[in-house]
Design an enzyme around this catalytic site. Structure first.
Site, mmCIF file in Angstrom:
data_model
loop_
_atom_site.group_PDB
_atom_site.id
_atom_site.type_symbol
_atom_site.label_atom_id
_atom_site.label_comp_id
_atom_site.label_asym_id
_atom_site.label_seq_id
_atom_site.Cartn_x
_atom_site.Cartn_y
_atom_site.Cartn_z
ATOM 1 N N ASN A 1 -16.945 -15.457 27.335
ATOM 2 C CA ASN A 1 -15.922 -16.444 27.667
ATOM 3 C C ASN A 1 -16.329 -17.383 28.802
ATOM 4 O OD1 ASN A 1 -15.548 -13.663 28.752
ATOM 5 N ND2 ASN A 1 -14.168 -14.706 30.153
ATOM 6 N N THR B 1 9.243 -3.070 17.968
ATOM 7 C CA THR B 1 9.722 -4.016 16.957
ATOM 8 C C THR B 1 8.753 -5.186 16.864
ATOM 9 O OG1 THR B 1 11.965 -3.360 17.451
ATOM 10 C CG2 THR B 1 11.673 -5.472 16.297
ATOM 11 N N SER C 1 -7.331 -12.681 19.742
ATOM 12 C CA SER C 1 -6.120 -13.147 20.411
ATOM 13 C C SER C 1 -5.763 -14.534 19.884
ATOM 14 C CB SER C 1 -6.357 -13.192 21.916
ATOM 15 O OG SER C 1 -5.232 -13.712 22.558
ATOM 16 N N GLN D 1 -13.284 -14.898 21.895
ATOM 17 C CA GLN D 1 -13.797 -16.273 22.017
ATOM 18 C C GLN D 1 -14.509 -16.745 20.756
ATOM 19 O OE1 GLN D 1 -13.338 -18.554 24.363
ATOM 20 N NE2 GLN D 1 -12.282 -17.221 25.812
ATOM 21 N N CYS E 1 -9.678 -15.980 35.008
ATOM 22 C CA CYS E 1 -9.112 -14.787 35.620
ATOM 23 C C CYS E 1 -9.555 -14.615 37.054
ATOM 24 C CB CYS E 1 -9.538 -13.551 34.836
ATOM 25 S SG CYS E 1 -9.205 -13.722 33.100
HETATM 26 C C1 PLP Z 1 -8.970 -14.375 26.826
HETATM 27 C C2 PLP Z 1 -9.854 -13.221 26.540
HETATM 28 C C3 PLP Z 1 -9.351 -11.912 26.450
HETATM 29 C C4 PLP Z 1 -7.911 -11.592 26.742
HETATM 30 O O1 PLP Z 1 -7.045 -12.092 25.765
HETATM 31 P P1 PLP Z 1 -5.478 -12.260 26.116
HETATM 32 O O2 PLP Z 1 -4.836 -12.505 24.805
HETATM 33 O O3 PLP Z 1 -5.381 -13.438 27.039
HETATM 34 O O4 PLP Z 1 -5.028 -11.004 26.757
HETATM 35 C C5 PLP Z 1 -10.217 -10.890 26.132
HETATM 36 N N1 PLP Z 1 -11.519 -11.134 25.906
HETATM 37 C C6 PLP Z 1 -12.048 -12.359 25.972
HETATM 38 C C7 PLP Z 1 -13.489 -12.569 25.685
HETATM 39 C C8 PLP Z 1 -11.234 -13.455 26.297
HETATM 40 O O5 PLP Z 1 -11.771 -14.664 26.379
#
Ligand code: PLP
Length: 408
Positions: free
Chosen positions: A163, A249, A211, A191, A338
């Site tokens: 990332n 849920t 995600s 990513q 982060c």
């Molecule tokens: C953003 C990210 C996450 C975390 O995902 P969230 O949905 O924001 O908790 C985990 N791993 C990588 C490589 C990311 O870029």
């Protein structure tokens, strides 16, 4: 669309968003398909009446869309609340389920904190974790992995794409070595999704995390691929949803949004990837040409995410750069989102072998399918001014060695 939303979107036209590795804009088609599930179709997927059945059908259709996007069977896909939760469920769930076989886990030094901090937690629970080093471009060595696997190793977790610096790991090769060693292989594909072809069969992975908000879906919804036969201990106990692996849920609007975002992202990937790559290359070449003492972090071309440009500027503090760029309407990030609230240098940059001081002057630009070449040109006109201004104020002048303590 309500007028307040139109107003706020118009205000955003002047701003440039180069922080798509932190989060992305929800695609308008995704937003549209989600809306009915907040209002008319608000049923609980477990209910027997028609409201419940509609919700259930929408959930299963979404599961198929996400599963299709990674060439998985729908029954092997679990919805969660995020990439972070998926990483936690995969790591903790597998560690606890297989602790009878061994207590050794292998990961890399450049994983997202969702993986690293979970591994650190597991160390406190009696597991031993090996953090594989990476080379100066961020690649894990197949040899080093091979040497690290023991009869005690139960799980290897290596991210598909990083990332911060965009390095894409040779996952297929790493998973093969892992399988030969008798352990499970997990990859964080958060990513990589919609930027790199993600196929759980070709990659030969047992666990894979995603995600939605990283690929133009909504926040608060993620997914985890669990290969048939792989056992996990759940983290969240309750009504037995998601095959007992993730009770609560179901977030139907989120699932529906993630389903369409995954489908669109994969269907439009070829075109959007080549667009992003052109803009990325222009950003890289333009910045290195326009700014003296600028360096690229991560691989130059092969093995780099199509949407990532990551620079290091000598004699600069990253925070100042991000704030000055923001005043010019350009949103970027220093290191990883982060860690922007702390002054600790990024663990990823340190793992590349960069010194503390070198890590601080770093800038990540991350593109999306909505990024344009015009935006890249505006950035290239702006960055020399920003760097110049900061260097004039910098206590770190040319000729001063980096061993002099810097003021933060
Ligand atoms: C953003 C990210 C996450 C975390 O995902 P969230 O949905 O924001 O908790 C985990 N791993 C990588 C490589 C990311 O870029």
């Amino acid at each position: 669309m309500p007028s307040s939303q139109i107003g706020s979107q118009e205000e955003e036209i002047e701003r440039i968003y180069f922080d798509n590795s932190a989060t992305t804009q929800v695609d308008s088609r995704v937003l549209e398909v989600m809306q009915p599930y907040f209002s008319r179709e608000y049923g609980n997927a477990s209910s027997l009446h028609s409201f419940g059945r509609y919700a259930y059908d929408a959930m299963e259709a979404a599961r198929s869309q996400v599963a299709d996007s990674i060439n998985a069977a729908p029954r092997d896909l679990i919805f969660t609340s995020s990439g972070t939760e998926s990483d936690n469920l995969a790591l903790q769930g597998a560690a606890l389920a297989y602790s009878g076989r061994g207590k050794h886990i292998i990961t890399s030094a450049i994983e997202h904190h969702a993986v690293l901090r979970t591994c650190q937690f597991l160390e406190g629970q009696g597991f031993r974790v090996t953090y594989l080093p990476v080379d100066e471009e961020g690649f894990v060595s197949e040899e080093t992995l091979k040497e690290s696997i023991t009869s005690e190793t139960i799980l290897v977790s290596i991210m598909l794409a990083n990332n911060e610096i965009g390095t894409i790991q040779p996952i297929r090769e790493l998973s093969e070595i892992t399988k030969d060693g008798g352990a499970l292989f997990m990859t964080d594909a958060v990513q990589a999704m919609t930027k790199v072809p993600v196929d759980v069969e070709k990659l030969n992975v047992d666990l894979l995390t995603m995600s939605a908000h990283k690929f133009h879906g909504p926040k608060g919804i993620g997914a985890l691929f669990v290969r048939k036969g792989v056992k996990l201990r759940p983290l969240i106990h309750g009504g037995g949803h998601e095959r007992g692996l993730r009770s609560s849920t179901e977030n139907i609007p989120g699932m529906v949004g993630m389903g369409l975002a995954a489908e669109l992202g994969v269907a439009e990937m070829e075109e959007s990837v080549s667009r992003m790559r052109r803009i990325r290359d222009r950003l890289i070449e333009g910045t290195l040409a326009a700014v003296p003492r600028a360096h690229l972090n991560g691989p130059r071309d092969a093995g780099r995410l199509c949407n990532n440009a990551h620079f290091r500027f000598d004699f600069i503090e990253g925070e100042g750069m991000v704030l000055l760029l923001d005043m010019k309407g350009i949103a970027a990030s220093t290191g990883s989102a982060c860690s922007t609230k702390s002054l600790e240098p990024s663990h990823v940059l340190k793992a590349l072998g960069l010194r503390h001081e070198q890590c601080h002057g770093s800038l990540r630009l991350s593109l999306s399918k909505f990024s344009t070449m015009e935006e890249a040109e505006i950035f290239l006109e702006t960055i020399p001014y920003v760097i110049d201004k900061l260097r004039q104020m910098s206590p770190l002048k040319e000729g001063v060695t980096y061993d002099v303590p810097t003021i933060h």
